[in-house]
Design a protein around this motif. Structure first.
Motif: not given
Length: 125
Positions: A28-32, A52-54, A93-103
């Motif tokens: 889980t630390s691979s995305y923010n 932004n989870t941070d 249909m609602y999806f959750c998605a994650a990524r690492a990004t500054s945007i």
């Protein structure tokens, strides 16, 4: 790897509310950045909201601004989508998605790396 599992979908009448949950596991630390996106058959996936989870900074699509609220509980690796004043056009249909990004404000589905399986939301008039 990251695994995302959504829950909380269902059927409601117009004006009703639902709360969706997205629980993450794995690295889980691979995305923010976590987003909720939705899709109806025959249409492209549409970004609804992201967080932004941070930093906790939130972003919303114009179509849901003021009705939907995205939030997080980092201790539980969970992101929520509180949906109020639901309308038939919110059916998808609602999806959750994650990524690492500054945007994190870019809600384009193309950029998201990790996806859940989706949860159906149906709003009747």
């Amino acid at each position: 790897q990251v695994q995302l599992v959504e829950s909380g979908g269902g059927s409601v009448e117009a004006g009703g509310s639902l709360r969706l949950s997205c629980v993450a596991s794995g690295y889980t630390s691979s995305y923010n950045c976590v987003a909720w996106l939705r899709q109806v058959p025959g249409k492209e996936r549409e970004g609804v909201a992201s967080i932004n989870t941070d930093s906790g900074v939130l972003y919303y699509a114009n179509s849901v601004q003021g009705r939907f609220t995205i939030s997080r509980d980092n201790a539980k690796n969970t992101v929520y989508l509180q949906m109020n004043v639901l309308q038939p056009e919110d059916t998808a249909m609602y999806f959750c998605a994650a990524r690492a990004t500054s945007i994190c404000g870019d809600l384009s589905a193309y950029y998201y790396q990790y996806w859940g399986q989706g949860t159906q939301v149906t709003v009747s008039s």
